[in-house]
Design an enzyme around this catalytic site. Sequence first.
Site, PDB file in Angstrom:
ATOM      1  N   ARG A  50      83.402   6.497  29.836  1.00 18.92           N
ATOM      2  CA  ARG A  50      82.273   6.996  30.616  1.00 18.92           C
ATOM      3  C   ARG A  50      82.545   8.311  31.307  1.00 18.92           C
ATOM      4  O   ARG A  50      81.773   9.250  31.204  1.00 18.92           O
ATOM      5  CB  ARG A  50      81.941   6.013  31.746  1.00 18.92           C
ATOM      6  CG  ARG A  50      80.646   5.308  31.646  1.00 18.92           C
ATOM      7  CD  ARG A  50      80.794   4.049  32.441  1.00 18.92           C
ATOM      8  NE  ARG A  50      82.083   3.475  32.146  1.00 18.92           N
ATOM      9  CZ  ARG A  50      82.311   2.693  31.111  1.00 18.92           C
ATOM     10  NH1 ARG A  50      81.355   2.360  30.317  1.00 18.92           N
ATOM     11  NH2 ARG A  50      83.516   2.224  30.872  1.00 18.92           N
ATOM     12  N   THR A  51      83.639   8.378  32.034  1.00 22.38           N
ATOM     13  CA  THR A  51      83.821   9.544  32.890  1.00 22.38           C
ATOM     14  C   THR A  51      83.979  10.795  32.035  1.00 22.38           C
ATOM     15  O   THR A  51      83.326  11.813  32.266  1.00 22.38           O
ATOM     16  CB  THR A  51      85.042   9.344  33.816  1.00 22.38           C
ATOM     17  OG1 THR A  51      84.856   8.115  34.506  1.00 22.38           O
ATOM     18  CG2 THR A  51      85.155  10.470  34.811  1.00 22.38           C
ATOM     19  N   ARG A  80      91.801  13.606  34.807  1.00 22.72           N
ATOM     20  CA  ARG A  80      92.164  12.225  35.142  1.00 22.72           C
ATOM     21  C   ARG A  80      93.648  12.053  34.870  1.00 22.72           C
ATOM     22  O   ARG A  80      94.154  12.491  33.824  1.00 22.72           O
ATOM     23  CB  ARG A  80      91.366  11.235  34.304  1.00 22.72           C
ATOM     24  CG  ARG A  80      91.935   9.841  34.390  1.00 22.72           C
ATOM     25  CD  ARG A  80      91.034   8.819  33.825  1.00 22.72           C
ATOM     26  NE  ARG A  80      89.826   8.702  34.632  1.00 22.72           N
ATOM     27  CZ  ARG A  80      88.936   7.718  34.493  1.00 22.72           C
ATOM     28  NH1 ARG A  80      89.124   6.786  33.597  1.00 22.72           N
ATOM     29  NH2 ARG A  80      87.868   7.661  35.244  1.00 22.72           N
ATOM     30  N   LYS A 103     105.335  16.563  25.378  1.00 21.18           N
ATOM     31  CA  LYS A 103     106.544  17.376  25.177  1.00 21.18           C
ATOM     32  C   LYS A 103     107.238  17.680  26.505  1.00 21.18           C
ATOM     33  O   LYS A 103     108.210  18.420  26.545  1.00 21.18           O
ATOM     34  CB  LYS A 103     106.159  18.719  24.533  1.00 21.18           C
ATOM     35  CG  LYS A 103     105.528  18.602  23.173  1.00 21.18           C
ATOM     36  CD  LYS A 103     105.239  20.008  22.659  1.00 21.18           C
ATOM     37  CE  LYS A 103     104.404  19.980  21.405  1.00 21.18           C
ATOM     38  NZ  LYS A 103     103.818  21.306  21.131  1.00 21.18           N
ATOM     39  N   HIS A 142      88.423   8.419  43.260  1.00 20.74           N
ATOM     40  CA  HIS A 142      87.575   8.699  42.096  1.00 20.74           C
ATOM     41  C   HIS A 142      86.256   9.288  42.627  1.00 20.74           C
ATOM     42  O   HIS A 142      85.211   8.637  42.594  1.00 20.74           O
ATOM     43  CB  HIS A 142      87.336   7.405  41.319  1.00 20.74           C
ATOM     44  CG  HIS A 142      86.784   7.590  39.943  1.00 20.74           C
ATOM     45  ND1 HIS A 142      86.160   8.757  39.522  1.00 20.74           N
ATOM     46  CD2 HIS A 142      86.744   6.737  38.877  1.00 20.74           C
ATOM     47  CE1 HIS A 142      85.770   8.601  38.266  1.00 20.74           C
ATOM     48  NE2 HIS A 142      86.114   7.399  37.848  1.00 20.74           N
TER      49      HIS A 142
END
Length: 308
Positions: A51-52, A101, A80, A129
Amino acid sequence: MRHLLSPLDFSVEELDKLLDLAGDIERNPDKYKEACKGKKIATLFYEPSTRTRLSFEAAMLNLGGSVLGFSSASSSSAAKGESVSDTIRMISCYADICAMRHPKEGAPLVASSKSRIPVINAGDGGHQHPTQTLTDLLTIRSLKGRLSNLTIGLCGDLKFGRTVHSLIEALVRYTDVKFVLISPDELRVPEYIREDVLAAHNIPFKEVRKLEDALPELDILYMTRVQRERFFNEEDYVRLKDSYILDKQKMTYAPDDMLILHPLPRVNEISVEVDDDPRAAYFRQVQYGVYVRMALILTLLETDLDSL
Ligand code: NCD
């Protein structure tokens, strides 16, 4: 240049403006369809999301802009060993704004200190959030008509649920807001939320174990999933995962005008038989998430709205 790292980065007045803008976008989507023409958003997702990430991308596409990014740490140079600081310096050359995120608390804050473009925290570990909170506020304001004078029940994983932490921090700034915190002992809201946020603002709240006991007095029930990925061991998760399951029978205790919200994804905490109940607002909430992210992108990019 502004970032959005915490739900408190906007004042209540600024939030009102942002939610008004989201409302205008909902009513007049065509007016905004080229507002970000030529602009790019980078979505930097080091942790899974449906969703986000997609709602940020949909928001930018609805504004006539374009998107680039990655959807897991393993498909980025983090695999890496590249640091967040180096990644953001580079992304600043590619995009006009970014949403990040990350599983580590504070990663978007670190990024913002090195960034030449606005950074939006799209969820950092068990911490915050803020764009889910904007979504929640817009949903509540649109469907209830107010953000004050509300009794809000938060149920489930209140310890690791970052959406819960951000929503409480945002709502304590409104008048006559009360909380009922419904969780097993092990998943209580963190002490800093109880002490530094709730008690510090003199906000009435109680902690209860049984969902049925809380339901009759609620205006909003905010359900959350038990956050499997943040547990240290699987046994604890298995023991707690079925603590609350909202079904038709339990809904008989809830007022007729109570709204059920959920940031999603749902696992089993809301039985699918509840989806047809008119009080179930969690899928409408998803749509509000797109409008509010459109409003946020326009705001952080300082788009001249008068020229639209
Ligand atoms: C939430 C999250 O990622 O914190 N989901 C979302 O962004 N809508 C809630 C969750 O994962 O349970």
